[in-house]
Motif scaffolding. Structure first.
Motif, PDB file in Angstrom:
ATOM      1  N   UNK A 198       3.767  13.725  -2.595  1.00 46.60           N
ATOM      2  CA  UNK A 198       3.513  12.955  -1.363  1.00 46.60           C
ATOM      3  C   UNK A 198       2.138  12.277  -1.386  1.00 46.60           C
ATOM      4  N   UNK A 199       1.174  12.930  -2.055  1.00 46.38           N
ATOM      5  CA  UNK A 199      -0.203  12.399  -2.062  1.00 46.38           C
ATOM      6  C   UNK A 199      -0.497  11.462  -3.232  1.00 46.38           C
ATOM      7  N   UNK A 200       0.427  11.400  -4.196  1.00 45.83           N
ATOM      8  CA  UNK A 200       0.119  10.704  -5.450  1.00 45.83           C
ATOM      9  C   UNK A 200       0.008   9.190  -5.272  1.00 45.83           C
ATOM     10  N   UNK A 201      -0.927   8.587  -6.032  1.00 51.48           N
ATOM     11  CA  UNK A 201      -1.004   7.127  -6.111  1.00 51.48           C
ATOM     12  C   UNK A 201      -0.091   6.617  -7.222  1.00 51.48           C
ATOM     13  N   UNK A 202       0.047   7.445  -8.271  1.00 52.08           N
ATOM     14  CA  UNK A 202       0.859   7.075  -9.428  1.00 52.08           C
ATOM     15  C   UNK A 202       1.690   8.297  -9.811  1.00 52.08           C
ATOM     16  N   UNK A 203       2.981   8.080 -10.081  1.00 50.35           N
ATOM     17  CA  UNK A 203       3.822   9.179 -10.566  1.00 50.35           C
ATOM     18  C   UNK A 203       4.403   8.768 -11.910  1.00 50.35           C
ATOM     19  N   UNK A 204       4.086   9.563 -12.921  1.00 53.18           N
ATOM     20  CA  UNK A 204       4.605   9.293 -14.260  1.00 53.18           C
ATOM     21  C   UNK A 204       5.732  10.294 -14.485  1.00 53.18           C
ATOM     22  N   UNK A 205       6.962   9.771 -14.531  1.00 48.43           N
ATOM     23  CA  UNK A 205       8.126  10.661 -14.518  1.00 48.43           C
ATOM     24  C   UNK A 205       8.968  10.457 -15.764  1.00 48.43           C
ATOM     25  N   UNK A 206       9.894  11.353 -16.006  1.00 50.66           N
ATOM     26  CA  UNK A 206      10.822  11.096 -17.100  1.00 50.66           C
ATOM     27  C   UNK A 206      12.200  11.677 -16.886  1.00 50.66           C
ATOM     28  N   UNK A 207      12.990  11.603 -17.905  1.00 51.67           N
ATOM     29  CA  UNK A 207      14.447  11.744 -17.860  1.00 51.67           C
ATOM     30  C   UNK A 207      14.964  12.957 -17.093  1.00 51.67           C
ATOM     31  N   UNK A 208      14.415  14.148 -17.356  1.00 55.26           N
ATOM     32  CA  UNK A 208      15.005  15.337 -16.739  1.00 55.26           C
ATOM     33  C   UNK A 208      14.364  15.717 -15.407  1.00 55.26           C
ATOM     34  N   UNK A 209      13.347  14.968 -14.965  1.00 54.30           N
ATOM     35  CA  UNK A 209      12.735  15.283 -13.670  1.00 54.30           C
ATOM     36  C   UNK A 209      13.731  14.923 -12.559  1.00 54.30           C
TER      37      UNK A 209
END
Ligand code: SAH
Length: 248
Positions: free
Chosen positions: A29-40
């Motif tokens: 909720x607080x993030x400015x940037x979210x670096x995500x990938x396939x299994x998230x």
């Protein structure tokens, strides 16, 4: 001068967004940037602020991929520009998730970093199929291994005879393609071929699929199950806790 940004490694759990921790949700909720990938669990990205930038570095086998160095650099650069970065991954970032490499890259770059552990599929996928990784009287431990490379491969460091003799439940991640070779190596190493085994695919998801067999037959039984899947080998794999009601 360093910015006041940070990197938070958030374990997203095995797929059901309900299994993201409260701390993990707050970080998203607080993030400015979210670096995500396939299994998230992608549904959890709905918790992000409307201004948050979402970067997908999905590593699709055989397809598009971002190298680990590029990911490390991405985390560091965004944090150095003063942003709060969440690195969002499936399960727990420290269980075959390269979380420690990312953490060390941040520390080396002087970037503030913290870790929010996640619910690992190694425990949760079996649990959702009613299989406990330990059970008093059946096994006094569990061993989680990667099936990314098969037994006998140059990069394999696992001792399958020792695993076969360990008396622990064996939980295999990334083992869909190598399950047959791994089971053969365990039996070769002295494991009773009648030892119960199970495979849970898409654990915790509405599409969850489970098959049960023995270590000698599980590869055939699970052949069409697909990925992601966790294999469990040991007496606990015969337990079907979902069948056990409160009166049982
Ligand atoms: N860090 C993750 C594991 C990453 S390795 C964790 O702690 O869960 C990726 C492997 O995790 C997959 O090959 C599969 O073996 C397992 N996996 C991840 N999510 C899964 C799920 N929902 N059901 C079954 N297996 C899963």
């Amino acid at each position: 001068m360093l910015g006041t940004g940070s990197v938070t490694l958030v374990g997203g759990g095995p797929g059901d967004p309900g299994l993201v921790t409260v701390a993990g949700r707050e970080a998203i909720e607080r993030a400015d940037v979210i670096v995500t990938d396939r299994l998230a669990p992608l549904a959890a990205l709905a918790w992000a602020g409307s201004d948050a930038e979402i970067i997908d570095v999905a590593k699709i086998p055989g397809g598009r991929s971002t190298s680990q160095d590029e990911i490390n650099q991405l985390l560091v650069e965004h944090a150095k520009s003063g942003r709060h970065v969440v690195r969002f991954k499936g399960g727990d970032n420290f269980v075959f998730g390269r979380g420690s490499e990312e953490l060390l890259a941040c520390l080396e770059a002087g970037v503030e970093a913290r870790v929010i552990p996640g619910v690992t599929s190694a425990i949760a996928a079996p649990a959702m199929a009613g299989i406990p990784v330990t059970h008093r009287g059946l096994t006094q431990g569990f061993t989680v291994i990667s099936g990314h490379v098969p037994p006998g491969h140059n990069d394999s460091t696992l001792d399958y005879a020792a695993l076969a003799a360990s008396g622990t439940t064996i939980v295999i991640l990334m083992g869909v393609r190598t399950l047959s070779a791994i089971c053969a190596a365990l039996v070769e190493g002295g494991l009773d071929p009648e030892t119960p085994a199970a495979v849970v695919a898409d654990g915790t998801m509405p599409s969850q699929r489970v098959v049960r067999a023995t270590v000698a037959t599980i590869d055939v039984a699970a052949a069409d199950l697909g990925a992601p899947a966790v294999a469990v080998i040991g007496p606990v794999a015969a337990i079907d806790g979902l069948q056990i009601g409160p009166d049982a």
